[in-house]
Design an enzyme around this catalytic site. Structure first.
Site, PDB file in Angstrom:
ATOM      1  N   TRP A  68      17.103 -14.582  38.489  1.00  0.00           N
ATOM      2  CA  TRP A  68      15.750 -13.794  39.008  1.00  0.00           C
ATOM      3  C   TRP A  68      14.440 -13.989  38.317  1.00  0.00           C
ATOM      4  O   TRP A  68      14.233 -14.922  37.709  1.00  0.00           O
ATOM      5  CB  TRP A  68      15.804 -12.478  37.959  1.00  0.00           C
ATOM      6  CG  TRP A  68      15.180 -11.469  37.971  1.00  0.00           C
ATOM      7  CD1 TRP A  68      14.345 -11.598  37.290  1.00  0.00           C
ATOM      8  CD2 TRP A  68      14.941 -10.643  38.377  1.00  0.00           C
ATOM      9  NE1 TRP A  68      12.826  -9.890  37.878  1.00  0.00           N
ATOM     10  CE2 TRP A  68      13.398  -9.877  38.445  1.00  0.00           C
ATOM     11  CE3 TRP A  68      15.323  -9.787  39.827  1.00  0.00           C
ATOM     12  CZ2 TRP A  68      13.384  -8.619  39.712  1.00  0.00           C
ATOM     13  CZ3 TRP A  68      14.901  -9.398  41.239  1.00  0.00           C
ATOM     14  CH2 TRP A  68      13.880  -8.148  40.521  1.00  0.00           C
ATOM     15  N   MET A  69      13.531 -13.947  39.108  1.00  0.00           N
ATOM     16  CA  MET A  69      11.883 -14.561  38.762  1.00  0.00           C
ATOM     17  C   MET A  69      11.567 -12.944  39.559  1.00  0.00           C
ATOM     18  O   MET A  69      11.488 -12.223  40.827  1.00  0.00           O
ATOM     19  CB  MET A  69      11.363 -15.324  39.765  1.00  0.00           C
ATOM     20  CG  MET A  69      10.432 -15.567  39.467  1.00  0.00           C
ATOM     21  SD  MET A  69       9.377 -16.904  40.540  1.00  0.00           S
ATOM     22  CE  MET A  69       9.641 -16.093  42.310  1.00  0.00           C
ATOM     23  N   ASP A  71       6.719 -11.418  37.924  1.00  0.00           N
ATOM     24  CA  ASP A  71       5.647 -12.382  38.159  1.00  0.00           C
ATOM     25  C   ASP A  71       5.172 -13.512  38.035  1.00  0.00           C
ATOM     26  O   ASP A  71       5.817 -14.281  36.912  1.00  0.00           O
ATOM     27  CB  ASP A  71       5.165 -11.619  37.197  1.00  0.00           C
ATOM     28  CG  ASP A  71       5.248  -9.536  36.889  1.00  0.00           C
ATOM     29  OD1 ASP A  71       5.390  -9.444  37.624  1.00  0.00           O
ATOM     30  OD2 ASP A  71       4.752  -8.356  36.090  1.00  0.00           O
ATOM     31  N   GLN A  87       8.217 -14.991  34.980  1.00  0.00           N
ATOM     32  CA  GLN A  87       8.705 -13.903  34.409  1.00  0.00           C
ATOM     33  C   GLN A  87       9.853 -14.358  34.951  1.00  0.00           C
ATOM     34  O   GLN A  87      10.421 -14.240  36.355  1.00  0.00           O
ATOM     35  CB  GLN A  87       8.356 -12.840  34.615  1.00  0.00           C
ATOM     36  CG  GLN A  87       7.071 -11.993  34.243  1.00  0.00           C
ATOM     37  CD  GLN A  87       7.643 -11.734  32.639  1.00  0.00           C
ATOM     38  OE1 GLN A  87       8.604 -10.878  32.148  1.00  0.00           O
ATOM     39  NE2 GLN A  87       7.088 -12.429  32.067  1.00  0.00           N
ATOM     40  N   TRP A  95      17.040  -7.844  37.355  1.00  0.00           N
ATOM     41  CA  TRP A  95      16.018  -8.304  35.440  1.00  0.00           C
ATOM     42  C   TRP A  95      16.900  -7.796  34.546  1.00  0.00           C
ATOM     43  O   TRP A  95      18.023  -7.463  34.825  1.00  0.00           O
ATOM     44  CB  TRP A  95      15.079  -7.377  36.281  1.00  0.00           C
ATOM     45  CG  TRP A  95      13.861  -7.594  35.041  1.00  0.00           C
ATOM     46  CD1 TRP A  95      13.094  -8.034  34.876  1.00  0.00           C
ATOM     47  CD2 TRP A  95      13.247  -6.060  33.222  1.00  0.00           C
ATOM     48  NE1 TRP A  95      12.155  -7.315  33.922  1.00  0.00           N
ATOM     49  CE2 TRP A  95      12.547  -7.025  32.550  1.00  0.00           C
ATOM     50  CE3 TRP A  95      14.948  -6.052  32.816  1.00  0.00           C
ATOM     51  CZ2 TRP A  95      11.830  -6.584  32.043  1.00  0.00           C
ATOM     52  CZ3 TRP A  95      14.127  -5.925  31.181  1.00  0.00           C
ATOM     53  CH2 TRP A  95      12.898  -5.746  30.827  1.00  0.00           C
ATOM     54  N   PHE A 127       7.351 -10.868  28.036  1.00  0.00           N
ATOM     55  CA  PHE A 127       6.787 -10.614  29.113  1.00  0.00           C
ATOM     56  C   PHE A 127       5.785 -11.416  29.546  1.00  0.00           C
ATOM     57  O   PHE A 127       5.250 -12.286  29.113  1.00  0.00           O
ATOM     58  CB  PHE A 127       6.150  -8.734  29.055  1.00  0.00           C
ATOM     59  CG  PHE A 127       7.611  -7.976  29.652  1.00  0.00           C
ATOM     60  CD1 PHE A 127       8.972  -8.434  29.322  1.00  0.00           C
ATOM     61  CD2 PHE A 127       7.265  -6.562  28.693  1.00  0.00           C
ATOM     62  CE1 PHE A 127       9.799  -7.377  29.616  1.00  0.00           C
ATOM     63  CE2 PHE A 127       8.156  -5.453  28.956  1.00  0.00           C
ATOM     64  CZ  PHE A 127       9.450  -5.974  29.623  1.00  0.00           C
ATOM     65  N   ARG A 202       0.321  -4.235  27.804  1.00  0.00           N
ATOM     66  CA  ARG A 202       0.744  -5.553  28.172  1.00  0.00           C
ATOM     67  C   ARG A 202       0.046  -6.478  28.948  1.00  0.00           C
ATOM     68  O   ARG A 202      -0.939  -5.938  29.238  1.00  0.00           O
ATOM     69  CB  ARG A 202       1.966  -5.689  28.802  1.00  0.00           C
ATOM     70  CG  ARG A 202       2.557  -4.564  30.169  1.00  0.00           C
ATOM     71  CD  ARG A 202       3.885  -4.276  29.977  1.00  0.00           C
ATOM     72  NE  ARG A 202       4.231  -3.871  31.051  1.00  0.00           N
ATOM     73  CZ  ARG A 202       4.520  -2.329  31.672  1.00  0.00           C
ATOM     74  NH1 ARG A 202       4.515  -1.718  30.264  1.00  0.00           N
ATOM     75  NH2 ARG A 202       5.016  -1.696  32.453  1.00  0.00           N
ATOM     76  N   ASP A 203       0.551  -7.983  29.181  1.00  0.00           N
ATOM     77  CA  ASP A 203       0.108  -8.474  30.394  1.00  0.00           C
ATOM     78  C   ASP A 203      -1.400  -8.767  30.275  1.00  0.00           C
ATOM     79  O   ASP A 203      -2.359  -8.914  31.152  1.00  0.00           O
ATOM     80  CB  ASP A 203       0.204  -8.316  31.849  1.00  0.00           C
ATOM     81  CG  ASP A 203       1.507  -6.984  32.097  1.00  0.00           C
ATOM     82  OD1 ASP A 203       2.594  -7.543  31.812  1.00  0.00           O
ATOM     83  OD2 ASP A 203       1.695  -6.135  32.619  1.00  0.00           O
ATOM     84  N   GLU A 254      -0.333  -2.734  35.566  1.00  0.00           N
ATOM     85  CA  GLU A 254       0.129  -3.627  35.024  1.00  0.00           C
ATOM     86  C   GLU A 254      -0.679  -4.607  35.674  1.00  0.00           C
ATOM     87  O   GLU A 254      -1.498  -4.712  36.227  1.00  0.00           O
ATOM     88  CB  GLU A 254       1.565  -3.768  35.639  1.00  0.00           C
ATOM     89  CG  GLU A 254       2.141  -2.563  35.548  1.00  0.00           C
ATOM     90  CD  GLU A 254       3.713  -2.467  35.758  1.00  0.00           C
ATOM     91  OE1 GLU A 254       4.622  -2.765  34.681  1.00  0.00           O
ATOM     92  OE2 GLU A 254       4.246  -2.863  36.807  1.00  0.00           O
ATOM     93  N   TRP A 347       9.057  -3.932  43.536  1.00  0.00           N
ATOM     94  CA  TRP A 347       9.677  -3.225  42.316  1.00  0.00           C
ATOM     95  C   TRP A 347      10.600  -2.007  43.159  1.00  0.00           C
ATOM     96  O   TRP A 347      12.018  -1.543  42.656  1.00  0.00           O
ATOM     97  CB  TRP A 347       9.210  -2.285  41.228  1.00  0.00           C
ATOM     98  CG  TRP A 347       8.852  -3.190  39.911  1.00  0.00           C
ATOM     99  CD1 TRP A 347       7.642  -3.867  39.814  1.00  0.00           C
ATOM    100  CD2 TRP A 347       9.765  -4.214  39.738  1.00  0.00           C
ATOM    101  NE1 TRP A 347       7.294  -5.077  38.346  1.00  0.00           N
ATOM    102  CE2 TRP A 347       8.595  -5.106  38.498  1.00  0.00           C
ATOM    103  CE3 TRP A 347      10.875  -4.407  39.818  1.00  0.00           C
ATOM    104  CZ2 TRP A 347       9.785  -6.541  37.760  1.00  0.00           C
ATOM    105  CZ3 TRP A 347      11.427  -5.686  38.519  1.00  0.00           C
ATOM    106  CH2 TRP A 347      10.758  -6.369  37.560  1.00  0.00           C
TER     107      TRP A 347
END
Ligand code: FRU
Length: 546
Positions: A68-69, A71, A87, A95, A127, A202-203, A254, A347
């Site tokens: 799984w991939m 971002d 990711q 995920w 993440f 995050r991110d 995000e 998503w």
């Protein structure tokens, strides 16, 4: 986040080294192969990638070999190498415990898989985040002679999440002293603990603010962005927040991207915040809005030639298709280039798409430029010029009236369509005419991308493009994008790679990216028009093969 499967099993770091991804176009006609001797040496990578057992494996977009991939992460250019981290969950096609996968390229076209760079540990999953070259060794994690690459990522603590804590996400750093090959997590992590205000924190997107001699990091914090500053990448203080009253807040903010950009054709520099949001995209699900303004070392303020278009609830979208999310730009790219890469999914259905061994591809790398248009500042998006090496079998598109469909036979292959099209046409203003590119297969499935003169909008129609019932959110309707350019000549630049279409309209002023899953390959490509006069005024078509 909440709708995703949270798999608590953590995974030991896995080491993979797969051979260079080489030519994957399985069947070229003899004629085309002869026409382009450069392709002769290129062989399909493996039977698995030949198009029969993996019908949706793209030929020139990056995909993980398996797993799984989501971002793209840590995009950084260093001494001739473009690093792509992403990711990654190697043990499943949905995920799960997030790692940073890694691939490298010297040309933005051919990618080498590398061992996993960062794996989950007791502080949490790894993440999304970014990476920079710490040239002056401000972090002290390298030396002046061998400056460290420094990555900042979010730790997502599953145990804290289960316990209902707000302090789930914090920022941490890792460094590399061997040009990005291996990474050491910093012993003092996290460097930005969660302040306890928001669970979504995050991110991190690192950027050098040279004028103030500081590092800045942009963070996505629920419904807004925050900017934090540091001299040494290790100790951080909050500078400001941005977002209240501006843009779309229909989902969680995000993956920000924040950087200065030169304004094309002027000596000005503006700061651009790309702010991904899920959901909230006008065509459904995940998308990327952006903001243009000034940064004074503390605060990001919108430029007046942009702000009017992004009042509360309004947004300008970087890509108006449904499959370009979590995109960010490379740091340290040569020649002042701004090169962008997105995750080519959404998503709303990413975990259901009908691929088997792996899930998700990236977009093609794209060059961003900032332009002051009559409507205000806009980002212009084009495929990077490096991709032109993929072209073969160039054919001009004859000028004149287009009525009905005109096949582009030379660009069909028995197992898939990979092609590039540049098309310019004029539609009579009042006619209800639609024109564009149609991909189809013998099963009667078809995908269309084009311009609708009555609606004054571009559209991408995958409603009859094969498998759509794996998710009710995949193709509930046609995606549309109101045309921004003035003038009667519509310009479409399209890249097709087996299961994806990327439209760069009106010289990159608008972009639409969409994926599709025909139940047998789209082996026919044609131009179509319906409902009125369409006058072709030029164009070219190529096959694309690696
Ligand atoms: C965006 C995102 C990020 C997060 C990552 C987790 O797609 O939700 O906000 O860091 O994916 O995999």
């Amino acid at each position: 986040m909440h709708s995703r499967q949270h798999n608590r099993a953590t995974n030991p770091p896995m080491s993979i080294r797969t051979p260079k991804i080489v030519a994957a176009l399985a069947v070229l006609t003899l004629q085309l192969a002869c026409a382009n001797p450069a392709n002769d040496a290129k062989q399909p990578q493996s039977a698995a990638a030949s198009g029969t057992s993996e019908p949706y494996r793209p030929r020139f977009h990056f995909t993980p070999d398996s797993g799984w991939m989501n971002d793209p992460n840590g995009l950084v250019y260093y001494v001739g190498t473009w690093h792509l981290f992403y990711q990654y969950y190697p043990d499943s096609t949905v995920w799960g415990p997030m790692h940073w996968g890694h691939a490298t390229s010297t040309d933005l076209v051919h990618w080498d898989h590398q061992p996993i760079a960062l794996a989950p540990d007791s502080l949490g999953y790894i993440f999304s985040g970014s990476a920079v070259v710490d040239t002056a060794n401000t972090s002290g994690l390298g030396s002046a002679a061998n400056p460290p690459l420094v990555a900042m990522f979010t730790y997502h603590d599953m145990a804290a999440e289960k316990a209902g804590s707000r302090r789930v996400e914090s920022q941490a750093i890792a460094s590399s002293l061997d040009s990005g090959r291996t990474w050491q997590k910093y012993a003092g992590n996290p460097v930005i603990p969660n302040p306890g205000e928001q669970k979504d924190f995050r991110d991190p997107k690192l950027v050098r603010d040279d004028a103030r001699n500081q590092w800045v990091v942009a963070l996505a914090v629920g419904d807004h962005a925050e900017f934090w500053g540091s001299r040494d990448l290790r100790s951080w203080k909050r500078l400001s927040t941005f977002g209240a009253g501006y843009g779309s807040h229909a989902g969680v903010w995000e993956c920000p991207d924040f950087r200065p950009m030169r304004v094309q054709g002027s000596g000005d520099t503006k700061w651009v915040l790309i702010q991904n949001i899920n959901p909230g995209h006008p065509n459904g699900g995940s998308g990327a809005q952006y903001f243009v303004g000034d940064f004074d070392g503390t605060t990001f303020t919108l430029d007046t030639r942009f702000a009017a278009d992004v009042g509360d609830g309004k947004a300008i979208w970087l890509d108006e298709g449904r499959d370009d999310y979590a995109g960010v730009t490379w740091s340290n790219a040569p020649d002042g280039r701004v090169v962008f890469l997105g995750w080519m999914s959404n998503w709303s259905y990413a975990q259901q798409v009908p691929t088997t061994r792996w899930r998700s591809a990236t977009t093609v790398p794209r060059e961003l430029t900032l332009r002051l248009t009559p409507r205000g500042y806009r980002l212009v998006t084009r495929p990077v010029r490096e991709l032109e090496v993929l072209r073969s079998g160039e054919a001009p598109i004859a000028e004149g009236a287009l009525a009905g469909t005109r096949e582009l036979d030379a660009h069909s292959t028995p197992d898939a369509v990979t092609m590039e099209l540049e098309l310019a046409f004029v539609v009579s203003r009042d006619a209800a005419s639609r024109a564009g590119l149609e991909l189809s297969n013998p099963k009667g499935e078809r995908f269309r991308v084009g311009y609708d003169a009555a609606a004054k909008a571009y559209f991408s129609d995958r409603t009859a493009a094969g498998k759509i019932d794996f998710s009710p959110d995949f193709a509930p309707r046609v995606s549309t994008a109101a045309r921004q350019a003035a003038g009667d000549t519509v310009r479409m630049h399209v890249l097709v790679d087996v299961a994806s279409m990327e439209l760069f309209a009106d010289d990159g002023l608008q972009t639409m990216t969409e994926i599709f899953f025909p139940s047998s390959p789209f082996d026919h490509a044609a131009l179509f028009s319906e409902g009125g006069d369409v006058k072709l005024v030029g164009g070219k078509v190529w096959m694309l093969a690696r």
